[in-house]
Write an enzyme that holds these catalytic residues in place. Structure first.
Site, PDB file in Angstrom:
ATOM      1  N   GLU A 146      23.845  -8.697  26.119  1.00  0.00           N
ATOM      2  CA  GLU A 146      23.548  -7.508  27.139  1.00  0.00           C
ATOM      3  C   GLU A 146      23.291  -7.706  28.333  1.00  0.00           C
ATOM      4  OE1 GLU A 146      19.830  -6.060  25.706  1.00  0.00           O
ATOM      5  OE2 GLU A 146      19.012  -7.889  25.226  1.00  0.00           O
ATOM      6  N   HIS A 178      10.337  -2.970  22.533  1.00  0.00           N
ATOM      7  CA  HIS A 178      10.109  -1.973  23.188  1.00  0.00           C
ATOM      8  C   HIS A 178       8.719  -1.152  22.638  1.00  0.00           C
ATOM      9  CE1 HIS A 178      12.803  -2.761  26.444  1.00  0.00           C
ATOM     10  NE2 HIS A 178      13.767  -2.825  25.358  1.00  0.00           N
ATOM     11  N   ASP A 192      21.621  -2.150  28.721  1.00  0.00           N
ATOM     12  CA  ASP A 192      21.245  -3.041  29.534  1.00  0.00           C
ATOM     13  C   ASP A 192      22.395  -3.890  30.179  1.00  0.00           C
ATOM     14  OD1 ASP A 192      18.213  -4.338  29.214  1.00  0.00           O
ATOM     15  OD2 ASP A 192      18.617  -3.455  27.338  1.00  0.00           O
TER      16      ASP A 192
END
Length: 253
Positions: A151, A51, A177
Protein backbone atom coordinates in the site's frame (compact mmCIF):
# COMPACT_ATOMS: atom_id res chain seq x y z
CA UNK A 1 -12.79 -36.81 20.77
CA UNK A 2 -10.43 -35.90 17.92
CA UNK A 3 -11.34 -32.84 15.87
CA UNK A 4 -10.09 -31.81 12.46
CA UNK A 5 -8.75 -28.33 11.96
CA UNK A 6 -11.19 -26.09 10.12
CA UNK A 7 -10.38 -25.79 6.46
CA UNK A 8 -9.42 -22.31 5.35
CA UNK A 9 -11.92 -21.69 2.56
CA UNK A 10 -10.21 -18.61 1.13
CA UNK A 11 -6.78 -20.22 1.14
CA UNK A 12 -7.96 -23.38 -0.60
CA UNK A 13 -9.90 -21.49 -3.25
CA UNK A 14 -6.83 -19.38 -4.04
CA UNK A 15 -4.62 -22.47 -4.19
CA UNK A 16 -7.05 -23.89 -6.76
CA UNK A 17 -6.92 -20.73 -8.85
CA UNK A 18 -10.45 -19.74 -7.88
CA UNK A 19 -11.78 -16.31 -6.88
CA UNK A 20 -12.17 -15.57 -3.17
CA UNK A 21 -14.49 -12.81 -1.95
CA UNK A 22 -14.11 -10.95 1.35
CA UNK A 23 -16.35 -8.07 2.52
CA UNK A 24 -14.94 -5.29 4.71
CA UNK A 25 -16.92 -3.33 7.28
CA UNK A 26 -16.42 0.47 7.39
CA UNK A 27 -17.17 0.34 11.12
CA UNK A 28 -16.50 -1.95 14.08
CA UNK A 29 -17.99 -5.29 13.09
CA UNK A 30 -19.81 -7.64 15.50
CA UNK A 31 -20.38 -11.40 15.62
CA UNK A 32 -24.02 -10.81 14.68
CA UNK A 33 -23.04 -8.91 11.53
CA UNK A 34 -20.54 -11.62 10.58
CA UNK A 35 -23.16 -14.33 11.05
CA UNK A 36 -25.63 -12.29 8.97
CA UNK A 37 -23.13 -11.97 6.11
CA UNK A 38 -22.49 -15.70 6.17
CA UNK A 39 -25.88 -16.32 4.57
CA UNK A 40 -24.89 -14.36 1.43
CA UNK A 41 -22.15 -16.77 0.38
CA UNK A 42 -18.95 -14.78 0.83
CA UNK A 43 -15.79 -16.83 1.32
CA UNK A 44 -14.37 -14.83 4.20
CA UNK A 45 -14.82 -11.76 6.34
CA UNK A 46 -12.30 -9.06 7.22
CA UNK A 47 -12.20 -8.08 10.88
CA UNK A 48 -10.83 -4.55 11.16
CA UNK A 49 -8.29 -4.33 13.97
CA UNK A 50 -6.00 -1.72 12.41
CA UNK A 51 -8.51 1.13 12.50
CA UNK A 52 -11.53 -0.43 14.22
CA UNK A 53 -12.38 -0.40 17.93
CA UNK A 54 -11.75 -4.11 18.40
CA UNK A 55 -9.73 -5.71 21.19
CA UNK A 56 -8.16 -9.17 21.34
CA UNK A 57 -11.00 -10.23 23.63
CA UNK A 58 -13.52 -9.48 20.86
CA UNK A 59 -11.90 -11.66 18.22
CA UNK A 60 -12.81 -15.18 19.46
CA UNK A 61 -16.58 -14.63 19.19
CA UNK A 62 -16.15 -13.06 15.75
CA UNK A 63 -14.16 -16.02 14.48
CA UNK A 64 -16.77 -18.40 15.90
CA UNK A 65 -19.47 -16.58 13.94
CA UNK A 66 -17.40 -16.92 10.76
CA UNK A 67 -16.79 -20.61 11.50
CA UNK A 68 -20.56 -21.24 11.61
CA UNK A 69 -20.73 -20.46 7.89
CA UNK A 70 -17.36 -21.87 6.91
CA UNK A 71 -16.01 -18.38 6.23
CA UNK A 72 -12.35 -17.50 6.70
CA UNK A 73 -11.89 -14.93 9.45
CA UNK A 74 -9.16 -12.50 8.38
CA UNK A 75 -8.01 -9.97 10.95
CA UNK A 76 -6.18 -6.87 9.76
CA UNK A 77 -3.67 -6.12 12.50
CA UNK A 78 -2.25 -2.68 13.16
CA UNK A 79 1.46 -3.51 13.39
CA UNK A 80 3.92 -5.97 11.89
CA UNK A 81 4.95 -7.21 15.32
CA UNK A 82 5.47 -10.85 16.20
CA UNK A 83 3.48 -10.77 19.44
CA UNK A 84 0.50 -9.02 17.86
CA UNK A 85 0.42 -11.38 14.89
CA UNK A 86 0.63 -14.69 16.72
CA UNK A 87 -1.69 -13.53 19.50
CA UNK A 88 -4.29 -12.66 16.86
CA UNK A 89 -3.98 -16.17 15.46
CA UNK A 90 -4.03 -17.66 18.96
CA UNK A 91 -7.43 -16.17 19.73
CA UNK A 92 -8.97 -17.73 16.63
CA UNK A 93 -8.24 -15.84 13.41
CA UNK A 94 -7.93 -18.07 10.35
CA UNK A 95 -5.83 -15.48 8.60
CA UNK A 96 -4.08 -12.18 9.12
CA UNK A 97 -3.66 -9.09 7.00
CA UNK A 98 -0.56 -7.02 7.73
CA UNK A 99 -0.30 -3.34 6.69
CA UNK A 100 2.60 -1.47 5.11
CA UNK A 101 4.78 -4.40 4.06
CA UNK A 102 7.31 -2.33 2.13
CA UNK A 103 10.39 -4.56 1.98
CA UNK A 104 11.45 -8.16 1.71
CA UNK A 105 12.47 -8.02 5.37
CA UNK A 106 8.97 -6.84 6.33
CA UNK A 107 7.46 -9.80 4.49
CA UNK A 108 9.86 -12.24 6.14
CA UNK A 109 8.80 -10.90 9.54
CA UNK A 110 5.18 -11.71 8.75
CA UNK A 111 5.98 -15.32 7.91
CA UNK A 112 8.25 -15.73 10.92
CA UNK A 113 5.54 -14.53 13.29
CA UNK A 114 2.71 -16.51 11.67
CA UNK A 115 4.18 -19.95 11.13
CA UNK A 116 5.40 -22.59 13.53
CA UNK A 117 8.77 -24.34 13.06
CA UNK A 118 10.22 -25.12 10.55
CA UNK A 119 8.61 -22.27 8.58
CA UNK A 120 8.76 -19.68 11.33
CA UNK A 121 9.07 -19.07 15.06
CA UNK A 122 5.45 -18.49 16.08
CA UNK A 123 5.05 -18.90 19.82
CA UNK A 124 3.93 -22.40 20.82
CA UNK A 125 0.27 -22.27 21.79
CA UNK A 126 -2.86 -24.09 20.70
CA UNK A 127 -5.32 -21.51 19.41
CA UNK A 128 -9.09 -21.88 19.61
CA UNK A 129 -8.85 -23.24 16.06
CA UNK A 130 -6.69 -26.06 17.43
CA UNK A 131 -8.78 -27.31 20.35
CA UNK A 132 -8.94 -31.11 20.13
CA UNK A 133 -6.93 -31.20 16.89
CA UNK A 134 -4.11 -33.73 16.74
CA UNK A 135 -0.82 -32.52 15.25
CA UNK A 136 -2.22 -29.01 15.34
CA UNK A 137 1.06 -27.16 14.79
CA UNK A 138 1.79 -28.75 11.43
CA UNK A 139 -1.83 -28.41 10.32
CA UNK A 140 -1.94 -24.76 11.39
CA UNK A 141 0.99 -24.02 9.10
CA UNK A 142 -1.03 -25.43 6.21
CA UNK A 143 -4.32 -23.67 7.02
CA UNK A 144 -3.25 -20.19 8.14
CA UNK A 145 -3.78 -17.48 5.52
CA UNK A 146 -1.21 -14.69 5.22
CA UNK A 147 -2.09 -11.46 3.42
CA UNK A 148 0.39 -8.59 3.11
CA UNK A 149 -0.64 -5.10 2.07
CA UNK A 150 1.29 -3.48 -0.76
CA UNK A 151 0.00 0.00 0.00
CA UNK A 152 2.99 2.32 -0.40
CA UNK A 153 4.96 3.42 -3.45
CA UNK A 154 8.04 1.97 -1.73
CA UNK A 155 6.37 -1.43 -1.62
CA UNK A 156 5.60 -1.36 -5.34
CA UNK A 157 9.20 -0.39 -6.04
CA UNK A 158 10.44 -3.27 -3.88
CA UNK A 159 7.79 -5.71 -5.05
CA UNK A 160 10.08 -8.00 -7.03
CA UNK A 161 12.11 -8.80 -3.91
CA UNK A 162 9.00 -9.00 -1.68
CA UNK A 163 7.57 -11.59 -4.05
CA UNK A 164 10.57 -13.82 -3.38
CA UNK A 165 9.28 -14.55 0.14
CA UNK A 166 7.57 -17.93 0.39
CA UNK A 167 4.47 -18.82 2.42
CA UNK A 168 2.63 -15.56 1.81
CA UNK A 169 -0.75 -16.30 0.25
CA UNK A 170 -1.87 -12.88 -1.00
CA UNK A 171 -0.18 -9.63 -2.02
CA UNK A 172 -3.03 -7.16 -1.62
CA UNK A 173 -3.00 -3.69 -3.21
CA UNK A 174 -5.42 -1.23 -1.53
CA UNK A 175 -5.90 2.07 -3.39
CA UNK A 176 -6.45 4.52 -0.52
CA UNK A 177 -3.08 4.34 1.21
CA UNK A 178 -1.30 3.90 -2.10
CA UNK A 179 -2.85 7.16 -3.31
CA UNK A 180 -1.75 8.92 -0.15
CA UNK A 181 1.82 7.67 -0.51
CA UNK A 182 1.81 9.12 -4.03
CA UNK A 183 0.78 12.55 -2.77
CA UNK A 184 -2.78 12.05 -4.03
CA UNK A 185 -4.65 12.01 -0.75
CA UNK A 186 -8.30 11.00 -1.15
CA UNK A 187 -7.90 10.24 -4.86
CA UNK A 188 -7.85 6.43 -5.09
CA UNK A 189 -9.24 6.55 -8.63
CA UNK A 190 -6.69 9.05 -9.96
CA UNK A 191 -5.21 7.74 -13.25
CA UNK A 192 -1.71 7.66 -11.74
CA UNK A 193 -2.92 5.57 -8.81
CA UNK A 194 -4.78 3.14 -11.07
CA UNK A 195 -1.66 2.84 -13.21
CA UNK A 196 0.44 2.02 -10.13
CA UNK A 197 -2.12 -0.60 -9.03
CA UNK A 198 -1.97 -2.20 -12.47
CA UNK A 199 1.83 -2.19 -12.28
CA UNK A 200 1.72 -4.04 -8.97
CA UNK A 201 -0.85 -6.56 -10.23
CA UNK A 202 1.26 -7.23 -13.31
CA UNK A 203 4.29 -7.98 -11.17
CA UNK A 204 2.38 -10.19 -8.72
CA UNK A 205 0.54 -12.24 -11.32
CA UNK A 206 3.65 -12.42 -13.48
CA UNK A 207 5.55 -13.97 -10.59
CA UNK A 208 2.88 -16.67 -10.22
CA UNK A 209 1.65 -15.27 -6.91
CA UNK A 210 -1.87 -14.26 -5.82
CA UNK A 211 -2.88 -10.62 -6.30
CA UNK A 212 -5.59 -8.96 -4.26
CA UNK A 213 -7.36 -5.62 -4.62
CA UNK A 214 -10.11 -3.63 -2.95
CA UNK A 215 -12.83 -3.56 -5.60
CA UNK A 216 -16.42 -2.53 -6.14
CA UNK A 217 -19.17 -3.66 -8.48
CA UNK A 218 -18.16 -1.18 -11.20
CA UNK A 219 -14.54 -2.38 -11.51
CA UNK A 220 -14.39 -5.90 -10.12
CA UNK A 221 -14.65 -7.59 -13.51
CA UNK A 222 -11.77 -5.57 -14.93
CA UNK A 223 -9.55 -6.69 -12.04
CA UNK A 224 -10.57 -10.32 -12.47
CA UNK A 225 -9.61 -10.01 -16.15
CA UNK A 226 -6.15 -8.84 -15.01
CA UNK A 227 -5.67 -12.00 -12.95
CA UNK A 228 -6.75 -10.83 -9.49
CA UNK A 229 -8.35 -13.62 -7.45
CA UNK A 230 -8.50 -12.16 -3.91
CA UNK A 231 -11.21 -9.51 -3.86
CA UNK A 232 -12.23 -7.39 -0.92
CA UNK A 233 -15.07 -4.90 -0.96
CA UNK A 234 -16.45 -2.50 1.59
CA UNK A 235 -20.15 -2.78 2.28
CA UNK A 236 -20.35 0.84 3.40
CA UNK A 237 -21.14 1.84 -0.18
CA UNK A 238 -24.03 -0.63 -0.30
CA UNK A 239 -25.57 0.98 2.78
CA UNK A 240 -24.99 4.48 1.42
CA UNK A 241 -26.48 3.74 -1.99
CA UNK A 242 -29.46 1.91 -0.56
CA UNK A 243 -30.14 4.67 1.97
CA UNK A 244 -29.93 7.41 -0.68
CA UNK A 245 -32.25 5.53 -3.02
CA UNK A 246 -34.81 4.93 -0.28
CA UNK A 247 -34.79 8.54 0.95
CA UNK A 248 -34.96 9.97 -2.58
CA UNK A 249 -38.05 7.87 -3.24
CA UNK A 250 -39.63 9.03 0.02
CA UNK A 251 -38.71 12.68 -0.47
CA UNK A 252 -40.51 12.86 -3.81
CA UNK A 253 -43.78 13.13 -1.88
Amino acid sequence: MIMEIRKNKVKHKLMNGEIATVPISPFAITPDIIEYFGSYGFDGIQIENEHGAIDFADIPAMTMAADLWGMTSIVRVNLNLEGIIYRTLDVGASGIMVPHVDTKEDAEKVVKASKFYPLGTRGMYTSRQGIGVSDYFAKANDETLLVVLIEDVTAVENLNSILEVDNIDVFHVPPGDLAQSMGLLGQPEHPDVLKKIDEAIFKIVGAGRVAGVSAKASNVESYIDKGVTFLTTTFGSWIENGAKDFLERCNKY
